[in-house]
Design an enzyme around this catalytic site. Structure first.
Site, PDB file in Angstrom:
ATOM      1  N   ARG A 227      45.252  13.048  58.552  1.00  0.00           N
ATOM      2  CA  ARG A 227      46.188  11.732  59.050  1.00  0.00           C
ATOM      3  C   ARG A 227      45.382  11.009  59.930  1.00  0.00           C
ATOM      4  O   ARG A 227      44.544  11.194  60.602  1.00  0.00           O
ATOM      5  CB  ARG A 227      47.305  12.372  59.658  1.00  0.00           C
ATOM      6  CG  ARG A 227      48.256  13.227  58.899  1.00  0.00           C
ATOM      7  CD  ARG A 227      48.994  12.393  57.943  1.00  0.00           C
ATOM      8  NE  ARG A 227      50.083  12.875  57.097  1.00  0.00           N
ATOM      9  CZ  ARG A 227      50.107  13.230  55.849  1.00  0.00           C
ATOM     10  NH1 ARG A 227      48.883  13.392  55.226  1.00  0.00           N
ATOM     11  NH2 ARG A 227      50.995  14.018  55.255  1.00  0.00           N
ATOM     12  N   HIS A 275      44.249   6.123  51.039  1.00  0.00           N
ATOM     13  CA  HIS A 275      44.967   7.329  51.173  1.00  0.00           C
ATOM     14  C   HIS A 275      45.297   7.952  49.767  1.00  0.00           C
ATOM     15  O   HIS A 275      46.378   8.313  49.229  1.00  0.00           O
ATOM     16  CB  HIS A 275      46.404   7.303  51.736  1.00  0.00           C
ATOM     17  CG  HIS A 275      46.957   8.435  52.518  1.00  0.00           C
ATOM     18  ND1 HIS A 275      47.937   8.329  53.440  1.00  0.00           N
ATOM     19  CD2 HIS A 275      46.848   9.694  52.164  1.00  0.00           C
ATOM     20  CE1 HIS A 275      48.163   9.557  53.843  1.00  0.00           C
ATOM     21  NE2 HIS A 275      47.763  10.231  52.885  1.00  0.00           N
TER      22      HIS A 275
END
Length: 312
Positions: A227, A275
């Site tokens: 993250r 991502h």
């Protein structure tokens, strides 16, 4: 059995049809605002509070490996989900294989010094460089969960020294395990490559900061597959500028999409992907969910349940 489904970007119709085929006894429907009809199971990603609040659900499935978005909403709206309702995440469903591909390709990219050769190419400079030695190229994995174990397995093939760090000690063959904050410094001290696969919890936000980076060997590399909130980006940029960190491969960021003005875009020692390190593979996810629901209906123990207190 009634199943409700909500995902803001997935092909809802495909999922509805696939779930009906995999669980023929279930009535599957796409949830829409105002739908308060009974449901036994909810399959969600970034669900609105009203979707889950007040329901007598048997279980909720997050349609990804992370559950931080649901847990953060639960803190603000505890009525959203009863404490007795189990929450599951997709532990693998093809994501482990994707993480393996990503990690191995990037580690080899650095080990063979392709990053240095790319910089030389940009200035039309021809210069063979000394090779790195495996025994000095220790790889450390922050976060020793399902995905961390998969990445470790794939890197063992290449005979790199491996170590992992997590809340509790692991007993992985061929991997040196470190556990707890008291062993973090020792873990970091030999990590030529640091691969972040930590869960997103209050304890791990901002963990990759100046203090942590200073404990790495000079010229270390960072691969962030977890993250964006784990990394203090200004501290990383300072370490890259000073040479303390030689390179960073980043798939996740504090703000996504990464703003065009971010200095990370143009830094010569940073590589970026949007991502995509590991995405949910729908067919494998449906197979996992249908199997898990069948086990729950039989009262069997199942894998993948989230500990809400720990956050993963």
């Amino acid at each position: 059995m009634d199943i409700i489904f909500y995902h803001p970007t997935f092909d809802t119709q495909w999922w509805i049809e696939a779930l009906r085929k995999a669980i023929p006894q279930a009535r599957v429907r796409a949830w829409k605002s105002g739908d308060n009809d009974p449901a036994d199971y909810a399959l969600v990603w970034h669900p609105p509070v009203e979707m889950l609040a007040g329901r007598d659900l048997k279980a909720v499935f997050a349609l990804g490996a992370g559950v931080d978005s649901i847990l953060s909403k639960l803190k603000a709206h505890p009525e959203m989900l009863k404490p007795s309702v189990p929450l599951f995440r997709l532990e693998d469903t093809g994501m482990g294989e994707q993480m393996q591909e990503y990690a191995v390709s990037q580690v080899l990219h650095w080990f063979r010094r392709f990053d240095d050769y790319r910089i030389q190419q940009n200035s039309s400079h021809w210069q063979p460089l000394p090779e790195y030695h495996r025994e000095d190229f220790t790889i450390g994995i922050l976060g020793a969960g399902v995905l961390g174990s998969k990445v470790a397995q794939s890197l063992q093939t290449w005979r790199f020294p491996l170590r992992c760090w997590s809340r509790t000690r692991k007993s992985w063959s061929g991997v040196q395990s470190f556990a707890g904050r008291e062993e973090l410094s020792a873990f970091l001290s030999q990590c030529r490559v640091l691969i972040n696969l930590l869960p997103n919890t209050p304890e791990t936000v901002g963990i990759i900061n100046q203090q942590l980076i200073e404990k790495l060997p000079d010229g270390a590399y960072l691969l962030n597959l977890a993250r964006g909130v784990h990394v203090v980006e200004d501290d990383l940029l300072a370490a890259l500028d000073s040479g303390k960190v030689k390179g960073a491969m980043l798939d996740v960021f504090n703000r996504e999409p990464l703003p065009p003005e971010s200095p990370l875009w143009l830094h010569p020692r940073v590589a970026i992907t949007p991502h995509v390190a590991a995405i949910t593979r729908p067919a494998e996810a449906v197979e996992y969910i249908s199997r898990t629901i069948a086990q729950l209906e039989k009262g069997e123990r199942v894998c993948g349940q989230v500990d809400r207190a720990r956050g993963y």
